[in-house]
Motif scaffolding. Structure first.
Motif, PDB file in Angstrom:
ATOM      1  N   ALA A   1       0.823  -1.215   0.000  1.00  0.00           N
ATOM      2  CA  ALA A   1       0.000   0.000   0.000  1.00  0.00           C
ATOM      3  C   ALA A   1       0.858   1.267   0.000  1.00  0.00           C
ATOM      4  O   ALA A   1       0.394   2.332  -0.412  1.00  0.00           O
ATOM      5  CB  ALA A   1      -0.933  -0.005   1.211  1.00  0.00           C
ATOM      6  N   GLN A   2       2.109   1.158   0.430  1.00  0.00           N
ATOM      7  CA  GLN A   2       3.014   2.309   0.441  1.00  0.00           C
ATOM      8  C   GLN A   2       3.819   2.435  -0.852  1.00  0.00           C
ATOM      9  O   GLN A   2       4.538   3.412  -1.031  1.00  0.00           O
ATOM     10  CB  GLN A   2       3.993   2.198   1.614  1.00  0.00           C
ATOM     11  N   MET A   3       3.699   1.445  -1.734  1.00  0.00           N
ATOM     12  CA  MET A   3       4.474   1.451  -2.975  1.00  0.00           C
ATOM     13  C   MET A   3       3.898   2.466  -3.966  1.00  0.00           C
ATOM     14  O   MET A   3       2.689   2.556  -4.109  1.00  0.00           O
ATOM     15  CB  MET A   3       4.437   0.067  -3.643  1.00  0.00           C
ATOM     16  N   PRO A   4       4.789   3.172  -4.634  1.00  0.00           N
ATOM     17  CA  PRO A   4       4.309   4.105  -5.654  1.00  0.00           C
ATOM     18  C   PRO A   4       3.977   3.353  -6.945  1.00  0.00           C
ATOM     19  O   PRO A   4       4.620   2.358  -7.282  1.00  0.00           O
ATOM     20  CB  PRO A   4       5.503   5.042  -5.864  1.00  0.00           C
ATOM     21  N   ASP A   5       2.962   3.783  -7.619  1.00  0.00           N
ATOM     22  CA  ASP A   5       2.651   3.312  -8.967  1.00  0.00           C
ATOM     23  C   ASP A   5       2.474   1.800  -9.085  1.00  0.00           C
ATOM     24  O   ASP A   5       2.854   1.054  -8.193  1.00  0.00           O
ATOM     25  CB  ASP A   5       3.718   3.769  -9.973  1.00  0.00           C
ATOM     26  N   GLY A   6       1.905   1.411 -10.210  1.00  0.00           N
ATOM     27  CA  GLY A   6       1.743   0.001 -10.526  1.00  0.00           C
ATOM     28  C   GLY A   6       0.398  -0.553 -10.088  1.00  0.00           C
ATOM     29  O   GLY A   6      -0.304   0.032  -9.265  1.00  0.00           O
ATOM     30  N   THR A   7       0.080  -1.702 -10.651  1.00  0.00           N
ATOM     31  CA  THR A   7      -1.154  -2.385 -10.278  1.00  0.00           C
ATOM     32  C   THR A   7      -0.985  -2.971  -8.874  1.00  0.00           C
ATOM     33  O   THR A   7       0.134  -3.053  -8.343  1.00  0.00           O
ATOM     34  CB  THR A   7      -1.461  -3.533 -11.252  1.00  0.00           C
ATOM     35  N   ALA A   8      -2.094  -3.414  -8.306  1.00  0.00           N
ATOM     36  CA  ALA A   8      -2.038  -4.030  -6.975  1.00  0.00           C
ATOM     37  C   ALA A   8      -1.109  -5.250  -6.992  1.00  0.00           C
ATOM     38  O   ALA A   8      -0.324  -5.456  -6.060  1.00  0.00           O
ATOM     39  CB  ALA A   8      -3.438  -4.416  -6.513  1.00  0.00           C
ATOM     40  N   ALA A   9      -1.169  -6.039  -8.043  1.00  0.00           N
ATOM     41  CA  ALA A   9      -0.318  -7.230  -8.148  1.00  0.00           C
ATOM     42  C   ALA A   9       1.154  -6.845  -8.264  1.00  0.00           C
ATOM     43  O   ALA A   9       2.016  -7.490  -7.647  1.00  0.00           O
ATOM     44  CB  ALA A   9      -0.741  -8.080  -9.343  1.00  0.00           C
ATOM     45  N   GLU A  10       1.453  -5.802  -9.017  1.00  0.00           N
ATOM     46  CA  GLU A  10       2.848  -5.347  -9.152  1.00  0.00           C
ATOM     47  C   GLU A  10       3.380  -4.814  -7.821  1.00  0.00           C
ATOM     48  O   GLU A  10       4.515  -5.119  -7.437  1.00  0.00           O
ATOM     49  CB  GLU A  10       2.957  -4.261 -10.225  1.00  0.00           C
ATOM     50  N   ARG A  11       2.559  -4.029  -7.130  1.00  0.00           N
ATOM     51  CA  ARG A  11       2.987  -3.484  -5.840  1.00  0.00           C
ATOM     52  C   ARG A  11       3.190  -4.600  -4.821  1.00  0.00           C
ATOM     53  O   ARG A  11       4.147  -4.575  -4.054  1.00  0.00           O
ATOM     54  CB  ARG A  11       1.981  -2.448  -5.330  1.00  0.00           C
ATOM     55  N   ARG A  12       2.340  -5.621  -4.830  1.00  0.00           N
ATOM     56  CA  ARG A  12       2.489  -6.769  -3.927  1.00  0.00           C
ATOM     57  C   ARG A  12       3.781  -7.522  -4.231  1.00  0.00           C
ATOM     58  O   ARG A  12       4.522  -7.890  -3.319  1.00  0.00           O
ATOM     59  CB  ARG A  12       1.284  -7.699  -4.052  1.00  0.00           C
TER      60      ARG A  12
END
Length: 192
Positions: free
Chosen positions: A137-148
């Motif tokens: 949730a703190q990651m910038p940009d990308g889809t939920a799967a990419e951030r995970r």
């Protein structure tokens, strides 16, 4: 037989968990006995079974407590707008490296948890998933799967680097491991 004030039993269980948590993280689960935990807690061995069914029951309680505290730190950071970079730098700091007893239970205990019963590993897995979701949730940009995916990579980098920095006997190498892991984790977090 001495009687305790009302609430003594309720206060004793968290105290045992705190004592065991520090000892497990400092010395390892297998190296710590119940007698040592209870002595450090200022209690008799017999009092242990008033609160826990077994050492494994205590291990699960310690893991859940320590990981819930770590999870709450991530929630607080997210709610207060504290950047993931701050979390990464704090985690991969010499202070955290040098204080395993109060540090991350994952870095201190992951290799031992892998050899524990499924119920303990399931409790660990659930909390790890929650922490990874908060990092994502703190990651910038990308889809939920990419951030995970990036959050998993960042956390694995952080945990592994902290373990290595604690294991080596060369202080300069330990510092280099931490510094380079910060750079690698930040690059992963930012999708680079």
């Amino acid at each position: 037989m001495a009687r305790y004030d009302k609430g003594h039993r309720d206060a004793t269980r968290p105290h045992i968990i705190d004592v065991a948590s520090a000892q497990f993280r400092e010395r390892g689960i297998a190296a710590v006995g119940l007698a040592g935990i209870m002595s450090a807690a200022g209690l008799t061995n017999g009092a242990f079974y008033t609160h826990f069914e077994s050492k494994e029951d205590l291990v699960r309680a310690v893991l859940l407590d320590a990981l819930e505290r770590r999870e709450q730190r991530h929630k607080d950071n997210l709610e207060n707008g504290i950047a993931l970079e701050t979390t990464i730098r704090d985690y991969l700091s010499p202070r955290h490296r040098d204080h395993a007893g109060t540090g991350c239970p994952t870095a201190a205990l992951a290799s031992e948890i892998a050899r524990h019963p499924k119920t303990t590993r399931d409790a660990f897995t659930a909390k790890m998933s929650d922490i990874i979701a908060l990092m994502a949730a703190q990651m910038p940009d990308g889809t939920a799967a990419e951030r995970r995916r990036r959050a998993m990579s960042v956390y694995a980098t952080m945990v592994g680097a902290l373990q290595l920095s604690r294991a080596v006997s060369d202080k300069q190498l330990s510092e280099e491991i931490l510094e380079n892991a910060v750079k690698a984790a930040l690059a992963l977090a930012n999708g680079r």
